[in-house]
Design an enzyme around this catalytic site. Structure first.
Site, PDB file in Angstrom:
ATOM      1  N   ARG A 106       0.856  -1.189   0.000  1.00 38.82           N
ATOM      2  CA  ARG A 106       0.000   0.000   0.000  1.00 38.82           C
ATOM      3  C   ARG A 106       0.891   1.236   0.000  1.00 38.82           C
ATOM      4  O   ARG A 106       1.980   1.239   0.588  1.00 38.82           O
ATOM      5  CB  ARG A 106      -0.912   0.035   1.239  1.00 38.82           C
ATOM      6  CG  ARG A 106      -2.119  -0.873   1.176  1.00 38.82           C
ATOM      7  CD  ARG A 106      -3.141  -0.427   0.119  1.00 38.82           C
ATOM      8  NE  ARG A 106      -4.310  -1.287   0.050  1.00 38.82           N
ATOM      9  CZ  ARG A 106      -4.491  -2.277  -0.834  1.00 38.82           C
ATOM     10  NH1 ARG A 106      -3.555  -2.560  -1.719  1.00 38.82           N
ATOM     11  NH2 ARG A 106      -5.614  -2.978  -0.838  1.00 38.82           N
TER      12      ARG A 106
ATOM     13  N   HIS B  35      -1.434   0.409  -9.922  1.00 42.32           N
ATOM     14  CA  HIS B  35      -2.126  -0.515  -9.008  1.00 42.32           C
ATOM     15  C   HIS B  35      -2.749  -1.688  -9.776  1.00 42.32           C
ATOM     16  O   HIS B  35      -3.956  -1.928  -9.716  1.00 42.32           O
ATOM     17  CB  HIS B  35      -3.190   0.223  -8.172  1.00 42.32           C
ATOM     18  CG  HIS B  35      -3.571  -0.571  -6.953  1.00 42.32           C
ATOM     19  ND1 HIS B  35      -4.018   0.019  -5.789  1.00 42.32           N
ATOM     20  CD2 HIS B  35      -3.581  -1.908  -6.702  1.00 42.32           C
ATOM     21  CE1 HIS B  35      -4.278  -0.912  -4.881  1.00 42.32           C
ATOM     22  NE2 HIS B  35      -4.016  -2.095  -5.427  1.00 42.32           N
TER      23      HIS B  35
HETATM   24  N1  LIG Z   1      -0.890  -4.050  -5.512  1.00 44.10           N
HETATM   25  C1  LIG Z   1      -1.856  -4.926  -5.637  1.00 44.10           C
HETATM   26  O1  LIG Z   1      -2.395  -5.157  -6.727  1.00 44.10           O
HETATM   27  C2  LIG Z   1      -2.307  -5.692  -4.407  1.00 44.10           C
HETATM   28  C3  LIG Z   1      -3.159  -6.799  -4.569  1.00 44.10           C
HETATM   29  C4  LIG Z   1      -3.528  -7.523  -3.451  1.00 44.10           C
HETATM   30  C5  LIG Z   1      -3.048  -7.159  -2.194  1.00 44.10           C
HETATM   31  N2  LIG Z   1      -2.226  -6.087  -2.074  1.00 44.10           N
HETATM   32  C6  LIG Z   1      -1.694  -5.700  -0.748  1.00 44.10           C
HETATM   33  O2  LIG Z   1      -0.922  -6.777  -0.218  1.00 44.10           O
HETATM   34  C7  LIG Z   1      -1.171  -6.848   1.175  1.00 44.10           C
HETATM   35  C8  LIG Z   1      -0.752  -8.207   1.740  1.00 44.10           C
HETATM   36  O3  LIG Z   1      -1.669  -9.203   1.344  1.00 44.10           O
HETATM   37  P1  LIG Z   1      -1.633 -10.676   1.974  1.00 44.10           P
HETATM   38  O4  LIG Z   1      -2.783 -11.415   1.384  1.00 44.10           O
HETATM   39  O5  LIG Z   1      -0.276 -11.257   1.851  1.00 44.10           O
HETATM   40  O6  LIG Z   1      -1.904 -10.328   3.509  1.00 44.10           O
HETATM   41  P2  LIG Z   1      -1.739 -11.292   4.781  1.00 44.10           P
HETATM   42  O7  LIG Z   1      -1.825 -12.714   4.378  1.00 44.10           O
HETATM   43  O8  LIG Z   1      -2.680 -10.764   5.811  1.00 44.10           O
HETATM   44  O9  LIG Z   1      -0.232 -11.031   5.248  1.00 44.10           O
HETATM   45  C9  LIG Z   1       0.179  -9.845   5.838  1.00 44.10           C
HETATM   46  C10 LIG Z   1       1.614 -10.014   6.316  1.00 44.10           C
HETATM   47  O10 LIG Z   1       2.061  -8.772   6.858  1.00 44.10           O
HETATM   48  C11 LIG Z   1       2.629  -8.996   8.147  1.00 44.10           C
HETATM   49  N3  LIG Z   1       2.420  -7.821   8.992  1.00 44.10           N
HETATM   50  C12 LIG Z   1       1.274  -7.157   9.275  1.00 44.10           C
HETATM   51  N4  LIG Z   1       1.501  -6.146  10.125  1.00 44.10           N
HETATM   52  C13 LIG Z   1       2.831  -6.182  10.405  1.00 44.10           C
HETATM   53  C14 LIG Z   1       3.688  -5.410  11.241  1.00 44.10           C
HETATM   54  N5  LIG Z   1       3.212  -4.396  11.962  1.00 44.10           N
HETATM   55  N6  LIG Z   1       4.988  -5.745  11.285  1.00 44.10           N
HETATM   56  C15 LIG Z   1       5.479  -6.785  10.574  1.00 44.10           C
HETATM   57  N7  LIG Z   1       4.720  -7.555   9.770  1.00 44.10           N
HETATM   58  C16 LIG Z   1       3.420  -7.247   9.687  1.00 44.10           C
HETATM   59  C17 LIG Z   1       1.876 -10.180   8.690  1.00 44.10           C
HETATM   60  O11 LIG Z   1       2.636 -10.763   9.741  1.00 44.10           O
HETATM   61  P3  LIG Z   1       2.125 -12.110  10.488  1.00 44.10           P
HETATM   62  O12 LIG Z   1       2.205 -13.207   9.445  1.00 44.10           O
HETATM   63  O13 LIG Z   1       3.108 -12.304  11.576  1.00 44.10           O
HETATM   64  O14 LIG Z   1       0.718 -11.843  10.926  1.00 44.10           O
HETATM   65  C18 LIG Z   1       1.765 -11.057   7.439  1.00 44.10           C
HETATM   66  O15 LIG Z   1       2.940 -11.803   7.243  1.00 44.10           O
HETATM   67  C19 LIG Z   1      -2.659  -6.526   1.285  1.00 44.10           C
HETATM   68  O16 LIG Z   1      -3.008  -6.096   2.577  1.00 44.10           O
HETATM   69  C20 LIG Z   1      -2.804  -5.415   0.264  1.00 44.10           C
HETATM   70  O17 LIG Z   1      -2.557  -4.173   0.877  1.00 44.10           O
HETATM   71  C21 LIG Z   1      -1.845  -5.345  -3.158  1.00 44.10           C
END
Ligand SMILES: NC(=O)c1ccc[n+]([C@@H]2O[C@H](COP(=O)([O-])OP(=O)(O)OC[C@H]3O[C@@H](n4cnc5c(N)ncnc54)[C@H](OP(=O)(O)O)[C@@H]3O)[C@@H](O)[C@H]2O)c1
Length: 309
Positions: free
Chosen positions: A224, A272
Site C-alpha cells: 500500500r 495498481h
Molecule cells: N498491488 C496490488 O495489486 C495488491 C493486490 C492484493 C493485495 N495487495 C496488498 O498486499 C497486502 C498483503 O496481502 P496478503 O494477502 O499477503 O496479507 P496477509 O496474508 O494478511 O499477510 C500480511 C503479512 O504482513 C505482516 N504484517 C502485518 N503487520 C505487520 C507489522 N506491523 N509488522 C510486521 N509484519 C506485519 C503479517 O505478519 P504475520 O504473518 O506475523 O501476521 C503477514 O505476514 C494486502 O493487505 C494489500 O494491501 C496489493
C-alpha cells in the site's frame, strides 16, 4: 441464501455467473436493486459506500472482494459483530508473485540501468552476477509475501522475510517484530514490500529505515502507498541511497499528474495492477465460506479488525 454485490470496479454479471454455477440456489442481488433488505445474508463488496453495510438487519458475513482490507475497516459504521472475511485467490497470489519475480529479475539483470544507458545511446556493459549473491528481503510474509519469497528462493536468490510473528519457510530467513526490522533491512539489497496498511505499517519506510538498507538498494512496493513516506524516498533516490523504486500503489490513486514520482528517472510506476481478483478462481472460496456460514462452521480468511488485517 441471498448475497448482495457491490463494486464499481468489477463486472457484477460475471461474478453472479461464477457464484451461481457453484451454488445454483444462491440469490445474488446487485446493488442497488436489492429488494427487501431483510433478506440479505451476505455482502460481497469492494469500496462500498460508507454506512451502507449497516442497512441489512440480517447480515451474517461481509466478504471483502480483494486481499487488502484497509478501505473496508475505515468505515466507522460497520455492523458490529458481523464477521469480515477477505479473498485469498490462488490466481491473485500467482499474479502478484509474477509481478515481484519480474521486478526483482529486472533489478538483478540491471534493466533500469540499461534503459537509462539506451536513452543516452551509451553501451554500458554490466556483468551479470550470481543470484545467490543478491539478498532479497520480503516485508510481509503472509499469503502474498510467503508465495513471493518461495518463488524467489526457487530462483536461487538469498531470501529473507520480515513479519509480525516468526515464520518457517524452507530456505527463507525469518526476521520479525520491531527488533528484527533493522537487521532485516541491513542485509537487504532488493526490498519487496507486501505489507497491509495498518496503523503500525503506515510510514514504515521513512528516512531512517531507508538509510538502514545498504547503499544502492532497490525497492518494490506492491503493498500500500501509505507504507512509504514519499518525500523521504525521493530524497533517498536523489542522493543514491536507493538506486531505483518500482511502485504499484500510492497514497492517492490515481497518482496526481504533478506528483514528482512521474518524472523521476529512477522510479517505475505501474497503476495498481500488480494483481487482481478473478471471479473464476475466487468464487469457490466465497461459496465455501457461504456453506461454512450455513452449517455454523469456522469461516476461512477471517479479518482481525483490531490488528487491521
Ligand atoms: N498491488 C496490488 O495489486 C495488491 C493486490 C492484493 C493485495 N495487495 C496488498 O498486499 C497486502 C498483503 O496481502 P496478503 O494477502 O499477503 O496479507 P496477509 O496474508 O494478511 O499477510 C500480511 C503479512 O504482513 C505482516 N504484517 C502485518 N503487520 C505487520 C507489522 N506491523 N509488522 C510486521 N509484519 C506485519 C503479517 O505478519 P504475520 O504473518 O506475523 O501476521 C503477514 O505476514 C494486502 O493487505 C494489500 O494491501 C496489493
Amino acid at each position: 441464501m441471498a448475497l448482495m454485490f457491490f463494486s464499481e470496479y468489477d463486472d457484477p454479471r460475471e461474478w453472479k455467473e461464477h457464484l451461481v454455477a457453484l451454488m445454483p440456489d444462491l440469490d445474488v442481488r446487485i446493488w442497488p436493486d436489492l429488494g427487501r433488505l431483510e433478506d440479505i445474508d451476505c455482502a460481497l463488496v469492494w469500496k462500498h459506500k460508507p454506512g451502507d453495510l449497516k442497512r441489512y438487519p440480517n447480515l451474517k458475513m461481509i466478504v471483502n472482494l480483494g486481499a487488502g482490507v484497509d478501505y473496508i475497516l475505515t468505515d466507522p459504521d460497520l455492523p458490529r459483530g458481523v464477521p469480515i472475511v477477505r479473498l485469498v485467490d490462488p490466481y491473485l497470489t500467482k499474479q502478484m508473485s509474477d509481478y515481484i519475480v519480474l521486478t526483482v529479475l529486472a533489478y538483478h539483470r540491471r534493466f533500469p540501468e540499461f534503459a537509462r544507458a539506451q536513452r543516452e545511446r551509451r553501451w554500458q556493459y554490466i556483468h551479470p552476477v550470481d543470484p545467490a549473491r543478491t539478498r532479497v528481503g520480503v516485508m510481509g510474509l503472509g499469503v502474498l509475501g510467503g508465495d513471493a519469497a518461495r518463488r524467489l528462493r526457487e530462483l536461487d536468490f538469498q531470501v529473507a522475510g520480515w513479519s509480525r510473528t516468526p515464520k518457517a519457510i524452507d530456505g527463507v530467513a525469518s526476521f520479525h517484530g520491531a527488533d528484527g526490522l533493522m537487521p532485516f533491512l541491513d542485509r537487504t539489497d532488493i526490498l519487496v514490500c507486501l505489507l497491509p496498511r495498518t496503523r503500525d505499517t503506515d510510514d514504515l519506510l521513512d528516512a531512517r529505515t531507508l538509510r538502514a538498507l545498504p547503499q544502492g538498494a532497490r525497492v518494490v512496493n506492491a503493498g500500500r502507498g501509505h507504507l512509504i513516506v514519499d518525500g523521504d524516498l525521493i530524497a533517498a533516490l536523489d542522493d543514491g541511497q536507493i538506486a531505483h523504486a518500482t511502485l504499484d500503489v500510492f497514497r492517492t490513486e490515481p497518482l496526481p499528474a504533478d506528483h514528482p514520482y512521474w518524472r523521476h528517472e529512477r522510479v517505475t510506476i505501474t497503476p495498481h495492477c500488480a494483481s487482481v481478483t478473478l471471479p473464476r478462481t475466487a468464487a469457490p472460496q466465497i461459496i465455501d465460506n457461504l456453506r461454512r456460514l450455513r452449517d455454523g462452521r469456522k469461516l476461512l480468511n477471517r479479518v482481525d479488525p483490531a490488528a487491521g488485517y
